[in-house]
Design a protein around this motif. Structure first.
Motif, mmCIF file in Angstrom:
data_model
loop_
_atom_site.group_PDB
_atom_site.id
_atom_site.type_symbol
_atom_site.label_atom_id
_atom_site.label_comp_id
_atom_site.label_asym_id
_atom_site.label_seq_id
_atom_site.Cartn_x
_atom_site.Cartn_y
_atom_site.Cartn_z
ATOM 1 N N ALA A 75 0.841 -1.206 0.000
ATOM 2 C CA ALA A 75 0.000 0.000 0.000
ATOM 3 C C ALA A 75 0.875 1.254 0.000
ATOM 4 O O ALA A 75 0.592 2.230 -0.713
ATOM 5 C CB ALA A 75 -0.939 -0.011 1.207
ATOM 6 N N ALA A 76 1.944 1.235 0.785
ATOM 7 C CA ALA A 76 2.863 2.386 0.824
ATOM 8 C C ALA A 76 3.569 2.555 -0.513
ATOM 9 O O ALA A 76 3.785 3.683 -0.986
ATOM 10 C CB ALA A 76 3.883 2.199 1.944
ATOM 11 N N LEU A 77 3.923 1.440 -1.167
ATOM 12 C CA LEU A 77 4.593 1.526 -2.466
ATOM 13 C C LEU A 77 3.667 2.139 -3.513
ATOM 14 O O LEU A 77 4.095 2.980 -4.314
ATOM 15 C CB LEU A 77 5.023 0.133 -2.930
ATOM 16 C CG LEU A 77 5.649 0.104 -4.335
ATOM 17 C CD1 LEU A 77 7.023 0.758 -4.310
ATOM 18 C CD2 LEU A 77 5.743 -1.321 -4.865
ATOM 19 N N LEU A 78 2.410 1.725 -3.514
ATOM 20 C CA LEU A 78 1.463 2.269 -4.487
ATOM 21 C C LEU A 78 1.327 3.781 -4.332
ATOM 22 O O LEU A 78 1.285 4.520 -5.321
ATOM 23 C CB LEU A 78 0.099 1.592 -4.330
ATOM 24 C CG LEU A 78 0.078 0.082 -4.651
ATOM 25 C CD1 LEU A 78 -1.297 -0.509 -4.339
ATOM 26 C CD2 LEU A 78 0.456 -0.182 -6.097
ATOM 27 N N ALA A 79 1.302 4.256 -3.087
ATOM 28 C CA ALA A 79 1.241 5.705 -2.842
ATOM 29 C C ALA A 79 2.527 6.383 -3.305
ATOM 30 O O ALA A 79 2.502 7.465 -3.913
ATOM 31 C CB ALA A 79 0.997 5.978 -1.354
ATOM 32 N N SER A 84 -2.223 2.487 -8.915
ATOM 33 C CA SER A 84 -3.222 1.628 -8.289
ATOM 34 C C SER A 84 -2.671 0.207 -8.254
ATOM 35 O O SER A 84 -1.725 -0.127 -8.986
ATOM 36 C CB SER A 84 -4.528 1.658 -9.074
ATOM 37 O OG SER A 84 -4.345 1.054 -10.357
ATOM 38 N N LYS A 85 -3.289 -0.639 -7.421
ATOM 39 C CA LYS A 85 -2.837 -2.026 -7.379
ATOM 40 C C LYS A 85 -3.019 -2.683 -8.743
ATOM 41 O O LYS A 85 -2.143 -3.434 -9.208
ATOM 42 C CB LYS A 85 -3.594 -2.797 -6.299
ATOM 43 C CG LYS A 85 -3.070 -4.216 -6.118
ATOM 44 C CD LYS A 85 -3.729 -4.946 -4.968
ATOM 45 C CE LYS A 85 -5.098 -5.460 -5.367
ATOM 46 N NZ LYS A 85 -5.675 -6.381 -4.372
ATOM 47 N N ALA A 86 -4.110 -2.368 -9.408
ATOM 48 C CA ALA A 86 -4.369 -2.963 -10.723
ATOM 49 C C ALA A 86 -3.283 -2.561 -11.718
ATOM 50 O O ALA A 86 -2.834 -3.370 -12.536
ATOM 51 C CB ALA A 86 -5.742 -2.538 -11.231
ATOM 52 N N GLN A 87 -2.872 -1.298 -11.664
ATOM 53 C CA GLN A 87 -1.817 -0.830 -12.579
ATOM 54 C C GLN A 87 -0.502 -1.546 -12.303
ATOM 55 O O GLN A 87 0.217 -1.930 -13.229
ATOM 56 C CB GLN A 87 -1.627 0.682 -12.434
ATOM 57 C CG GLN A 87 -2.746 1.514 -13.030
ATOM 58 C CD GLN A 87 -2.604 2.989 -12.709
ATOM 59 O OE1 GLN A 87 -2.288 3.359 -11.565
ATOM 60 N NE2 GLN A 87 -2.854 3.836 -13.699
ATOM 61 N N LEU A 88 -0.191 -1.731 -11.024
ATOM 62 C CA LEU A 88 1.046 -2.428 -10.678
ATOM 63 C C LEU A 88 1.002 -3.874 -11.156
ATOM 64 O O LEU A 88 1.959 -4.373 -11.767
ATOM 65 C CB LEU A 88 1.278 -2.384 -9.168
ATOM 66 C CG LEU A 88 2.505 -3.148 -8.653
ATOM 67 C CD1 LEU A 88 3.785 -2.549 -9.227
ATOM 68 C CD2 LEU A 88 2.560 -3.162 -7.138
ATOM 69 N N LEU A 89 -0.102 -4.548 -10.892
ATOM 70 C CA LEU A 89 -0.205 -5.954 -11.273
ATOM 71 C C LEU A 89 -0.219 -6.131 -12.789
ATOM 72 O O LEU A 89 0.172 -7.191 -13.305
ATOM 73 C CB LEU A 89 -1.463 -6.574 -10.658
ATOM 74 C CG LEU A 89 -1.508 -6.637 -9.119
ATOM 75 C CD1 LEU A 89 -2.800 -7.276 -8.647
ATOM 76 C CD2 LEU A 89 -0.309 -7.399 -8.560
#
Length: 597
Positions: A75-79, A84-89
């Motif tokens: 969560a901290a990395l996404l910020a 977003s988590k979807a973008q990262l995945l």
């Protein structure tokens, strides 16, 4: 004991026993992937492993060591990355690089961690782990810190250690890393000036012992040079900088204390247990910061610039030797040799040389319409021009008599003014040259760089006035009064020169025609000689609010705003000053001044 307490506090033994009893939820003992799937703290990590198609790899025989970020860490990395988590995945390439950066290709228990040393994960690059107040702290490739909150979770194919931050591989090379640190701005300038940025941005790996700005400031004082002068001496600069670089990555924990450490430059230095470096001149520098990681190496901060033993410092070289070592002055060196001035410039001195660059000579050749060979073959001209760049004393930039006449060895004068913090030279032909670096102090003097070759005056005040259209009436008047020879004599003289507009206003004031004025030789002579002062008086030397005697015999005064008051209490303004000539100087007036009736 601390690690055991962590394991107990997290209930790890119970977790492992349960996983073994139930076969990791899949009818077999849990591997590292099973561990992440079965622990609610790692739900995002489990999703990421699946999205990156790393499940099969990490379920293999291993052994692996996984630094496992929690959901809170993700969560901290996404910020941090503004994703977003979807973008990262969905970014499989990024995801695989990041996840494999958390995996070692061997089993490393907490007790086996090589503290402070480079650790290479499957993704490549490095990170390091240090012990801090009983905890293990990871520094990733971007120098971000993560704390290991739980260790040694056992799987069939390795171990998991829990971390509270997602690690990221390095994204900056050594040069970019230094550029991001304000305290290294002088170092970055030096690397660029020495054309080493390409090398230090290359594959490496390298270790850079990086002097701070304060360290460079102290070195400049020690070497007796300005920053600009050091940056211009690329041969010396390259030798000094490469003495700060090792041809491998050496973290603090890997520094061979007490041993000779060989640098890229070829010479060595040593580091003692207190992290003090002794260079080849026996000088001490302290390592004040360590292990700043980069994609192609590591940076350690030092508080002093190191010097190899065979470096010839400017203070040990003559003017000629110094110039010979600086490629940007190669044409100047050729000229000195062609004029047979090398012995004069290698003597005891002290001398001051205003050194034109190669680019300055190229511009001169175009200006004169000659080739370099033609210029070098014209020894009288070459000698006169070169000696016009040399003073018979040492004059540092802070000692320059700004705005005043400066007499070089060739005779004549030039002057130097300050303009927006820079020094600008006006030569005898009223051409302007900018002084680049200053105060490169050598054994027998000092060097200042110029971007233009200076030329001595080749016109008298009369010839100078003839060449300027706004003085055409003044020239007519001088000829009509028979004063051209007097104003062409060696002098020196100072001429306060009225423009054509000033003469037009005078004719209206006197109610006469130009022809009538020019025919009145007696009056004309009185008026013209009232505009001439014996001696060369530049603007900076004009005595303010003091009677100034003229060749005519009467005086006038000049106030601080450069307004003249003549014998009839009339005012004229100096609109331009310090037009240099071979036998004096011209100042421009907007009104003809008049002696007493």
């Amino acid at each position: 004991m601390q690690l055991l307490n962590w394991l107990k506090s997290w209930g790890a033994f119970a977790l492992l026993a349960g996983l073994v009893a139930c076969g990791g939820g899949s009818g077999s003992s849990p591997n590292v992937v099973d561990l992440t799937r079965s622990d609610a703290r790692f739900s995002v990590l489990a999703e990421a492993v699946a999205a990156a198609d790393l499940g099969a790899t990490l379920s293999g025989p291993g052994p692996f060591t996984v630094l496992a970020p929690t959901d809170a860490a993700f969560a901290a990395l996404l910020a941090e990355l503004n994703l977003s988590k979807a973008q990262l995945l969905a970014d499989k390439a990024l995801l695989r690089a990041v996840l494999q950066y958390h995996v070692l290709g061997s089993q490393v228990a907490a007790s086996q961690v090589p503290l402070g040393k480079a650790i290479t994960p499957l993704a490549g690059g490095i990170f390091k782990i240090d012990a801090n107040a009983g905890a293990l702290v990871v520094t990733d490739g971007r120098n971000r810190k993560a704390t290991v909150t739980q260790t040694d979770l056992v799987a069939t194919n390795g171990l998991l250690h829990v971390v509270d931050k997602v690690l990221l591989p390095a994204n900056l090379n050594l040069v970019q890393t230094a550029q991001a640190v304000p305290a290294f701005s002088t170092l970055v300038e030096a690397v660029v000036a020495a054309n080493l940025q390409g090398t230090l941005a290359g594959t490496g790996p390298f270790t850079v012992f990086a002097p701070t700005n304060a360290a460079f400031a102290a070195a400049l004082s020690e070497l007796g040079v300005s920053k600009a002068a050091l940056l211009a001496d690329t041969a010396l600069l390259s030798k000094i900088l490469t003495y700060h670089v090792l041809p491998s990555r050496v973290l603090k924990a890997e520094v061979p204390v007490g041993a000779a450490i060989t640098t890229v430059e070829g010479q060595s230095f040593s580091v003692d247990a207190s992290l003090a470096i002794t260079d080849r001149l026996g000088r001490k520098a302290q390592i004040t910061g360590t292990d700043v990681l980069a994609s192609n190496g590591v940076v350690h901060t030092i508080d002093k610039v190191l010097l190899p033993s065979d470096v010839t410092l400017p203070g040990q070289r003559t003017l000629v030797q110094q110039l010979q070592g600086m490629p940007q002055f190669s044409v100047l060196v050729e000229a000195v040799l062609a004029a047979n001035l090398q012995d004069a410039l290698s003597g005891a001195g002290p001398l001051t040389v205003f050194a034109p660059t190669n680019a300055a000579f190229t511009a001169l050749l175009a200006e004169l319409g000659v080739t370099k060979d033609q210029l070098l073959a014209n020894k009288p001209l070459l000698t006169a021009v070169l000696q016009y760049h040399v003073l018979g004393s040492q004059v540092l930039s802070g000692q320059v008599p700004v705005g005043k006449a400066i007499t070089p060895l060739a005779g004549g004068i030039f002057k130097i003014d300050a303009n927006a913090g820079a020094l600008v030279v006006t030569d005898g032909r009223n051409r302007r040259a900018n002084i680049g670096f200053t105060d490169l102090r050598v054994k027998n003097g000092v060097i200042h760089a110029l971007d233009k070759v200076l030329l001595p005056a080749n016109q008298t005040v009369v010839q100078t006035a003839v060449a300027l259209p706004q003085f055409s009436i003044l020239v007519e008047a001088v000829v009509a009064a028979g004063l051209q020879d007097a104003l062409s004599a060696p002098g020196p003289l100072t001429v306060f020169a009225p423009t054509n507009d000033a003469f037009a206003a005078l004719l209206a004031e006197l109610g006469v025609t130009k022809e009538a004025l020019l025919a009145n030789k007696s009056l004309l002579t009185q008026v013209l000689t009232y505009h001439v002062v014996s001696g060369r008086v530049l603007k900076a030397d004009v005595p303010l609010n003091t009677p100034i005697a003229t060749l005519q015999g009467d005086t006038f005064t000049v106030n601080s705003s450069l307004a003249l008051t003549d014998q009839r209490n009339r005012r004229a303004n100096l609109t331009a000053t310090d037009v240099l000539a071979s036998n004096g100087v011209i100042h421009v007036l907007d009104k003809v001044i008049l002696p007493r009736p």
